[in-house]
Enzyme design. Structure first.
Site, PDB file in Angstrom:
ATOM      1  N   ASP A  29      -9.248 -15.907  -8.391  1.00 49.09           N
ATOM      2  CA  ASP A  29      -9.867 -14.627  -9.299  1.00 49.09           C
ATOM      3  C   ASP A  29      -8.718 -14.454 -10.580  1.00 49.09           C
ATOM      4  O   ASP A  29      -7.788 -14.562 -10.460  1.00 49.09           O
ATOM      5  CB  ASP A  29     -10.048 -13.319  -8.408  1.00 49.09           C
ATOM      6  CG  ASP A  29     -10.928 -12.234  -8.950  1.00 49.09           C
ATOM      7  OD1 ASP A  29     -11.710 -12.815  -9.970  1.00 49.09           O
ATOM      8  OD2 ASP A  29     -10.771 -11.088  -8.741  1.00 49.09           O
ATOM      9  N   ASN A  77     -22.093 -14.115  -7.805  1.00 46.32           N
ATOM     10  CA  ASN A  77     -21.890 -14.385  -9.482  1.00 46.32           C
ATOM     11  C   ASN A  77     -23.132 -14.646 -10.171  1.00 46.32           C
ATOM     12  O   ASN A  77     -22.963 -14.676 -11.359  1.00 46.32           O
ATOM     13  CB  ASN A  77     -20.637 -15.561  -9.452  1.00 46.32           C
ATOM     14  CG  ASN A  77     -19.495 -15.116  -9.167  1.00 46.32           C
ATOM     15  OD1 ASN A  77     -18.508 -15.938  -8.441  1.00 46.32           O
ATOM     16  ND2 ASN A  77     -19.094 -13.805  -9.236  1.00 46.32           N
TER      17      ASN A  77
HETATM   18  C1  IPE Z   1     -14.593 -13.425  -6.368  1.00 43.46           C
HETATM   19  O1  IPE Z   1     -14.374 -12.871  -7.609  1.00 43.46           O
HETATM   20  C2  IPE Z   1     -15.731 -14.730  -6.325  1.00 43.46           C
HETATM   21  C3  IPE Z   1     -15.099 -15.891  -6.851  1.00 43.46           C
HETATM   22  C4  IPE Z   1     -13.676 -15.945  -6.947  1.00 43.46           C
HETATM   23  C5  IPE Z   1     -15.575 -16.831  -6.971  1.00 43.46           C
HETATM   24  P1  IPE Z   1     -15.276 -11.844  -8.105  1.00 43.46           P
HETATM   25  O2  IPE Z   1     -14.600 -11.503  -9.549  1.00 43.46           O
HETATM   26  O3  IPE Z   1     -16.776 -12.418  -8.467  1.00 43.46           O
HETATM   27  O4  IPE Z   1     -15.250 -10.815  -7.007  1.00 43.46           O
HETATM   28  P2  IPE Z   1     -15.541  -9.057  -7.324  1.00 43.46           P
HETATM   29  O5  IPE Z   1     -16.722  -8.998  -8.190  1.00 43.46           O
HETATM   30  O6  IPE Z   1     -14.481  -8.615  -8.078  1.00 43.46           O
HETATM   31  O7  IPE Z   1     -15.437  -8.500  -5.951  1.00 43.46           O
HETATM   32  C1  IPE Z   2     -12.955 -15.815 -10.923  1.00 40.45           C
HETATM   33  O1  IPE Z   2     -12.583 -15.194 -12.175  1.00 40.45           O
HETATM   34  C2  IPE Z   2     -13.906 -16.877 -11.129  1.00 40.45           C
HETATM   35  C3  IPE Z   2     -15.367 -16.555 -10.861  1.00 40.45           C
HETATM   36  C4  IPE Z   2     -15.608 -15.448 -10.176  1.00 40.45           C
HETATM   37  C5  IPE Z   2     -16.203 -17.385 -11.203  1.00 40.45           C
HETATM   38  P1  IPE Z   2     -13.283 -13.847 -12.845  1.00 40.45           P
HETATM   39  O2  IPE Z   2     -14.373 -14.336 -13.746  1.00 40.45           O
HETATM   40  O3  IPE Z   2     -13.833 -12.960 -11.837  1.00 40.45           O
HETATM   41  O4  IPE Z   2     -12.210 -13.042 -13.655  1.00 40.45           O
HETATM   42  P2  IPE Z   2     -12.073 -11.745 -13.839  1.00 40.45           P
HETATM   43  O5  IPE Z   2     -11.927 -11.093 -12.353  1.00 40.45           O
HETATM   44  O6  IPE Z   2     -13.112 -11.155 -14.393  1.00 40.45           O
HETATM   45  O7  IPE Z   2     -10.705 -11.556 -14.485  1.00 40.45           O
HETATM   46 MG    MG Z   3     -13.056 -11.180 -10.946  1.00 43.07          MG
END
Ligand code: IPE
Ligand code: IPE
Ligand code: MG
Length: 245
Positions: A29, A77
């Site tokens: 993340d 996602n």
């Molecule tokens: C979790 O990250 C999913 C992945 C890393 C693929 P998210 O950014 O989607 O999670 P939330 O929305 O903060 O819970």
């Molecule tokens: C994790 O990074 C990757 C996916 C969930 C695909 P994020 O896209 O959630 O990054 P933040 O949390 O917005 O910084």
């Molecule tokens: Mg995230």
């Protein structure tokens, strides 16, 4: 096997690696915030995140870790803006085209956790090809959780059990686990989350029942070998009791 193995089975560096977890699962993340900090579009963060995977796989293999699971795209996602979803799909396709051969040469066995059939036919085929190519490799298993959700996985397992016609008395925890995407694998010992949040976000909710958790503020593209070492060191400070004394 081309990774210089300090592995559990290799001898050298054993005092340290003996205590390496068998299975690490990482919630990758913070890509978006990493990009935002640099004034870049979110997709640039995802790109940097994908590039980081190789060095972490390598570091894990060198530490003697048998299985690394990475959370790359959750069932939730899909709710992101269309451009970002499309960008993430493209990045996986590109990464498979660019990295599969190298991963194969390094002895990485790829597995996919999640529903492949909901992806575009082209991407689905690329995934299937990569899985088939690397199926017999033994240095490290890399589970890629893409279009993965823990609840969806449990529903998928129940459907499999019903379809197989099992009697209620035949279903116990071990049998149930045979119907999960992770069938045949050990449970994660350590779940790492980068980007600072303290939640599972629907990741491996069955398999992580007794995992140790580690959360770091470091954004995924910056999570390097040293950060991995810190996570493993923290893991080694834990006392795992599994409900016993
Ligand atoms: C979790 O990250 C999913 C992945 C890393 C693929 P998210 O950014 O989607 O999670 P939330 O929305 O903060 O819970
Ligand atoms: C994790 O990074 C990757 C996916 C969930 C695909 P994020 O896209 O959630 O990054 P933040 O949390 O917005 O910084
Ligand atoms: Mg995230």
């Amino acid at each position: 096997m081309l990774f210089r193995g300090k592995g559990n089975r290799a001898g050298e560096g054993q005092a340290e690696s003996q205590r390496a977890p068998r299975h690490i699962a990482i919630i990758m993340d913070g890509n978006g915030r990493w990009a935002q900090r640099r004034g870049l579009p979110r997709l640039a963060g995802h790109r940097a995140g994908v590039q980081n995977i190789r060095r972490v796989v390598e570091a894990c293999a060198e530490s003697g870790i048998e299985t690394l699971t990475i959370y790359a795209f959750s069932t939730e996602n899909w709710g992101r803006p269309e451009d970002e979803v499309k960008g993430l799909m493209n990045l996986l396709g590109e990464a498979l085209a660019r990295e599969t051969q190298t991963l194969h040469e390094k002895g990485v066995r790829l597995r996919h956790l999640g529903e492949i059939s909901d992806l575009s036919p082209d991407l689905a085929q690329r995934i299937r090809d990569a899985l088939a190519l690397t199926a017999n490799n033994t240095t490290i298993t890399l589970n890629v959780a893409f279009n993965y959700g823990g609840r969806a996985e449990i529903v998928h397992a129940v459907q499999g059990i019903v379809a197989a016609g099992l009697a209620p008395s035949e279903v116990d925890e071990a049998r149930f686990a045979d119907y999960l995407y992770t069938a045949g694998q050990s449970d994660p010992d350590l779940v790492v989350r980068t980007g600072g949040e303290m939640r599972l976000s629907n990741f491996l909710i069955w398999q992580s029942a007794y995992a140790e958790y580690y959360s770091t503020e470091v954004f995924w593209p910056d999570f390097d070998q040293e950060e991995l070492r810190k996570a493993i060191a923290a893991y080694n400070q834990r006392q795992r009791r599994f409900g016993k004394l």
